[in-house]
Design a protein around this motif. Structure first.
Motif, PDB file in Angstrom:
ATOM      1  N   LEU A   2       0.780  -1.229  -0.184  1.00 37.30           N
ATOM      2  CA  LEU A   2      -0.078   0.094   0.104  1.00 37.30           C
ATOM      3  C   LEU A   2       0.817   1.322  -0.162  1.00 37.30           C
ATOM      4  CD1 LEU A   2      -2.614  -1.106   2.658  1.00 37.30           C
ATOM      5  CD2 LEU A   2      -2.787  -1.424   0.313  1.00 37.30           C
ATOM      6  N   GLY A   3       0.386   2.155  -0.487  1.00 34.77           N
ATOM      7  CA  GLY A   3       1.051   3.497  -0.505  1.00 34.77           C
ATOM      8  C   GLY A   3       1.466   4.216  -1.723  1.00 34.77           C
ATOM      9  N   ALA A   4       2.511   4.720  -1.864  1.00 29.20           N
ATOM     10  CA  ALA A   4       3.014   5.565  -3.074  1.00 29.20           C
ATOM     11  C   ALA A   4       3.810   4.216  -3.924  1.00 29.20           C
ATOM     12  CB  ALA A   4       3.948   6.581  -2.724  1.00 29.20           C
ATOM     13  N   GLU A   5       4.682   3.870  -3.358  1.00 27.49           N
ATOM     14  CA  GLU A   5       5.230   2.651  -3.980  1.00 27.49           C
ATOM     15  C   GLU A   5       4.396   1.345  -4.118  1.00 27.49           C
ATOM     16  OE1 GLU A   5       9.056   1.457  -3.070  1.00 27.49           O
ATOM     17  OE2 GLU A   5       9.419   3.275  -2.225  1.00 27.49           O
ATOM     18  N   GLN A   6       4.066   0.940  -5.550  1.00 27.09           N
ATOM     19  CA  GLN A   6       3.333  -0.364  -5.910  1.00 27.09           C
ATOM     20  C   GLN A   6       4.011  -1.337  -6.217  1.00 27.09           C
ATOM     21  OE1 GLN A   6      -0.214  -0.616  -5.762  1.00 27.09           O
ATOM     22  NE2 GLN A   6      -0.339   1.480  -4.978  1.00 27.09           N
ATOM     23  N   GLY A   7       3.850  -2.342  -5.473  1.00 32.01           N
ATOM     24  CA  GLY A   7       4.797  -3.577  -5.564  1.00 32.01           C
ATOM     25  C   GLY A   7       4.077  -4.939  -5.092  1.00 32.01           C
ATOM     26  N   THR A   8       4.485  -5.946  -5.348  1.00 30.35           N
ATOM     27  CA  THR A   8       4.014  -7.192  -4.994  1.00 30.35           C
ATOM     28  C   THR A   8       5.058  -8.263  -4.534  1.00 30.35           C
ATOM     29  OG1 THR A   8       3.913  -8.202  -7.182  1.00 30.35           O
ATOM     30  CG2 THR A   8       2.068  -7.109  -6.757  1.00 30.35           C
ATOM     31  N   PHE A   9       4.812  -9.153  -3.759  1.00 27.12           N
ATOM     32  CA  PHE A   9       5.743  -9.958  -3.128  1.00 27.12           C
ATOM     33  C   PHE A   9       5.125 -11.173  -2.682  1.00 27.12           C
ATOM     34  CE2 PHE A   9       5.117  -6.992   0.094  1.00 27.12           C
ATOM     35  CZ  PHE A   9       4.980  -7.750   1.277  1.00 27.12           C
ATOM     36  N   LYS A  10       5.696 -12.233  -2.646  1.00 30.10           N
ATOM     37  CA  LYS A  10       5.147 -13.531  -1.899  1.00 30.10           C
ATOM     38  C   LYS A  10       5.120 -13.430  -0.437  1.00 30.10           C
ATOM     39  CE  LYS A  10       4.641 -16.208  -5.750  1.00 30.10           C
ATOM     40  NZ  LYS A  10       3.584 -16.831  -6.046  1.00 30.10           N
ATOM     41  N   ALA A  11       4.038 -13.973   0.106  1.00 30.17           N
ATOM     42  CA  ALA A  11       3.931 -13.943   1.570  1.00 30.17           C
ATOM     43  C   ALA A  11       5.084 -14.685   2.402  1.00 30.17           C
ATOM     44  CB  ALA A  11       2.737 -14.473   2.168  1.00 30.17           C
ATOM     45  N   GLY A  12       5.667 -15.605   1.540  1.00 23.48           N
ATOM     46  CA  GLY A  12       7.003 -16.371   2.360  1.00 23.48           C
ATOM     47  C   GLY A  12       8.059 -15.611   2.610  1.00 23.48           C
TER      48      GLY A  12
END
Length: 84
Positions: free
Chosen positions: A57-67
């Motif tokens: 959340l926030g200005a930087e949009q990114g995704t990652f694995k929960a692990g």
């Protein structure tokens, strides 16, 4: 000879409606405050939780694995599935 109407059937009907209302109220209270008729939740496995993609959340949009959250340090995880 009486000019007063017979209230026998009316009284019986009022008792029936009253008892039905009380029964509906008790049933509603029991269903609202217990989990008698709900299915039991399944526990999520660690492998399933590791593969979930999380979005920042926030200005930087990114995704990652929960692990990645608990690779180096421990983590407390709460998985919630929204209905719908």
């Amino acid at each position: 000879m009486s000019f007063l109407p017979d209230f026998g059937n009316f009284a019986m009907g009022m008792w029936s409606v009253g008892l039905g209302a009380i029964g509906a109220a008790v049933t509603g209270i029991v269903l609202a405050n217990t989990d008698l008729f709900l299915s039991k939740p399944e526990k999520a496995t660690l492998e399933f939780l590791e593969e979930i993609e999380l979005k920042t959340l926030g200005a930087e949009q990114g995704t990652f694995k929960a692990g990645e959250l608990w690779k180096k340090n421990g983590a407390v995880i709460m998985a919630v599935r929204r209905p719908g």
